[in-house]
Design a protein around this motif. Structure first.
Motif, mmCIF file in Angstrom:
data_model
loop_
_atom_site.group_PDB
_atom_site.id
_atom_site.type_symbol
_atom_site.label_atom_id
_atom_site.label_comp_id
_atom_site.label_asym_id
_atom_site.label_seq_id
_atom_site.Cartn_x
_atom_site.Cartn_y
_atom_site.Cartn_z
ATOM 1 N N UNK A 234 26.159 -1.397 2.086
ATOM 2 C CA UNK A 234 25.182 -2.256 2.081
ATOM 3 C C UNK A 234 23.837 -1.279 1.534
ATOM 4 N N UNK A 235 23.846 0.090 1.698
ATOM 5 C CA UNK A 235 22.837 0.833 1.736
ATOM 6 C C UNK A 235 23.001 1.513 0.181
ATOM 7 N N UNK A 236 24.184 1.656 -0.336
ATOM 8 C CA UNK A 236 24.433 2.446 -1.350
ATOM 9 C C UNK A 236 24.157 1.228 -2.616
ATOM 10 N N UNK A 237 25.138 0.869 -2.386
ATOM 11 C CA UNK A 237 26.135 -0.102 -3.735
ATOM 12 C C UNK A 237 24.962 -1.620 -3.644
ATOM 13 N N UNK A 238 24.596 -2.173 -2.509
ATOM 14 C CA UNK A 238 23.608 -3.317 -2.694
ATOM 15 C C UNK A 238 22.479 -3.318 -2.021
ATOM 16 N N UNK A 239 22.021 -1.522 -2.496
ATOM 17 C CA UNK A 239 20.128 -1.513 -2.018
ATOM 18 C C UNK A 239 19.884 -2.620 -2.268
ATOM 19 N N UNK A 240 19.605 -2.893 -3.317
ATOM 20 C CA UNK A 240 18.453 -3.800 -3.964
ATOM 21 C C UNK A 240 17.938 -5.034 -3.600
ATOM 22 N N UNK A 241 19.467 -5.693 -3.250
ATOM 23 C CA UNK A 241 19.758 -7.081 -3.288
ATOM 24 C C UNK A 241 19.487 -7.082 -1.721
ATOM 25 N N UNK A 242 19.918 -5.912 -0.734
ATOM 26 C CA UNK A 242 19.301 -5.933 0.519
ATOM 27 C C UNK A 242 17.480 -6.039 0.545
ATOM 28 N N UNK A 243 17.110 -4.830 -0.133
ATOM 29 C CA UNK A 243 16.152 -4.906 0.362
ATOM 30 C C UNK A 243 14.293 -6.295 -0.538
ATOM 31 N N UNK A 244 15.923 -6.848 -1.629
ATOM 32 C CA UNK A 244 14.723 -8.295 -2.254
ATOM 33 C C UNK A 244 14.895 -8.936 -1.146
ATOM 34 N N UNK A 245 15.764 -8.849 -0.403
ATOM 35 C CA UNK A 245 16.237 -10.243 0.830
ATOM 36 C C UNK A 245 15.430 -10.092 1.873
ATOM 37 N N UNK A 246 15.231 -8.528 2.296
ATOM 38 C CA UNK A 246 14.267 -8.487 3.569
ATOM 39 C C UNK A 246 12.595 -8.371 3.222
ATOM 40 N N UNK A 247 12.188 -8.572 1.885
ATOM 41 C CA UNK A 247 11.081 -9.075 1.069
ATOM 42 C C UNK A 247 11.197 -10.218 1.034
ATOM 43 N N UNK A 248 11.978 -11.563 0.681
ATOM 44 C CA UNK A 248 11.516 -12.587 0.620
ATOM 45 C C UNK A 248 12.176 -13.011 2.043
ATOM 46 N N UNK A 249 12.744 -12.746 3.289
ATOM 47 C CA UNK A 249 12.267 -12.464 4.759
ATOM 48 C C UNK A 249 10.568 -12.678 5.024
ATOM 49 N N UNK A 250 10.088 -11.182 5.039
ATOM 50 C CA UNK A 250 8.825 -11.354 5.182
ATOM 51 C C UNK A 250 7.961 -12.491 4.695
ATOM 52 N N UNK A 251 8.056 -12.558 3.454
ATOM 53 C CA UNK A 251 6.904 -13.508 2.772
ATOM 54 C C UNK A 251 7.442 -15.286 3.007
ATOM 55 N N UNK A 252 8.560 -15.055 3.974
ATOM 56 C CA UNK A 252 8.582 -16.207 4.508
ATOM 57 C C UNK A 252 7.885 -15.889 5.562
ATOM 58 N N UNK A 253 8.507 -15.446 6.644
ATOM 59 C CA UNK A 253 7.521 -15.189 7.570
ATOM 60 C C UNK A 253 6.342 -15.040 7.981
ATOM 61 N N UNK A 254 5.211 -14.428 6.726
ATOM 62 C CA UNK A 254 3.944 -15.010 6.929
ATOM 63 C C UNK A 254 3.468 -15.897 5.997
ATOM 64 N N UNK A 255 3.960 -16.707 5.656
ATOM 65 C CA UNK A 255 4.040 -18.214 4.788
ATOM 66 C C UNK A 255 4.001 -18.726 5.996
ATOM 67 N N UNK A 256 5.111 -19.405 6.895
ATOM 68 C CA UNK A 256 4.847 -19.355 8.127
ATOM 69 C C UNK A 256 3.779 -19.430 9.059
ATOM 70 N N UNK A 257 3.676 -18.315 9.289
ATOM 71 C CA UNK A 257 2.434 -17.545 10.047
ATOM 72 C C UNK A 257 0.891 -18.374 9.773
ATOM 73 N N UNK A 258 1.075 -18.451 8.267
ATOM 74 C CA UNK A 258 -0.193 -18.988 7.497
ATOM 75 C C UNK A 258 -0.486 -20.079 7.758
ATOM 76 N N UNK A 259 0.601 -20.914 7.848
ATOM 77 C CA UNK A 259 0.917 -22.737 7.711
ATOM 78 C C UNK A 259 0.156 -23.283 9.121
ATOM 79 N N UNK A 260 0.884 -21.977 9.806
ATOM 80 C CA UNK A 260 -0.084 -22.731 11.556
ATOM 81 C C UNK A 260 -0.794 -21.781 11.939
ATOM 82 N N UNK A 261 -1.372 -20.986 11.386
ATOM 83 C CA UNK A 261 -2.794 -21.357 11.311
ATOM 84 C C UNK A 261 -3.766 -21.781 11.092
ATOM 85 N N UNK A 262 -3.434 -22.251 9.841
ATOM 86 C CA UNK A 262 -4.315 -22.892 9.199
ATOM 87 C C UNK A 262 -4.214 -24.404 9.401
ATOM 88 N N UNK A 263 -3.511 -24.500 10.121
ATOM 89 C CA UNK A 263 -2.756 -26.162 10.762
ATOM 90 C C UNK A 263 -3.430 -26.048 12.055
#
Length: 170
Positions: A134-163
């Motif tokens: 995971x941390x050698x061969x597939x490091x870039x897809x792992x990092x991209x997935x982590x970034x997408x999950x972080x963006x989703x979490x931030x989006x949920x928090x922003x939507x919840x706060x705006x609601x």
């Protein structure tokens, strides 16, 4: 003995998957999906993959099923709608694809094992090997997935706060 456990577990997984697809009630479908996830986790144990066994139980059988049930209850999707007219084309397509899949599986079974069949390495799913890959061969897809999950979490928090902010103004 392993073969008997495998056959029973595989049958439970297949029956759970088919029952999940055929159940008109969304709650029952989620329960059948849970049965399927548990059966798959037992198959991981038979493959000498204890790490994947635990991850399957915690992530899928635990978190994903809870999420599904939460969404079903929140949206009120447990009341089945009659959508036979809207999706009538899906049944023939699904039956055709299932027949193709069964034909492929049958041809593989009839041919028998390949002469160069690989022998399963009992350490193929060890946590150390998974982490190394995971941390050698597939490091870039792992990092991209982590970034997408972080963006989703931030989006949920922003939507919840705006609601909450919109409700407090009313």
């Amino acid at each position: 003995m392993e073969l008997i456990i495998f056959l029973i577990t595989a049958a439970v997984a297949i029956v759970g998957a088919v029952a999940m697809l055929l159940s008109p009630n969304a709650i029952h479908s989620a329960i059948f999906l849970l049965i399927n996830f548990v059966a798959i986790s037992v198959l991981y144990v038979l493959l000498y993959a204890p790490f994947l066994f635990v991850i399957q139980l915690i992530v899928y059988a635990g978190a994903i099923i809870v999420l599904f049930l939460f969404v079903v209850m929140l949206l009120g999707a447990e009341r089945a709608e009659d959508t036979r007219e809207r999706f009538a084309w899906q049944r023939p397509l699904g039956l055709t694809l299932a027949a193709i899949l069964l034909g492929l599986i049958g041809s593989i079974v009839l041919r028998g094992p390949a002469s160069g069949a690989m022998v399963a390495d009992q350490q193929f799913a060890a946590p150390e090997r998974i982490a190394e890959t995971l941390f050698t061969t597939y490091l870039l897809p792992f990092e991209i997935t982590a970034f997408l999950l972080l963006a989703a979490i931030v989006g949920v928090v922003v939507l919840h706060m705006s609601g909450n902010h919109a409700e407090s103004r009313e």
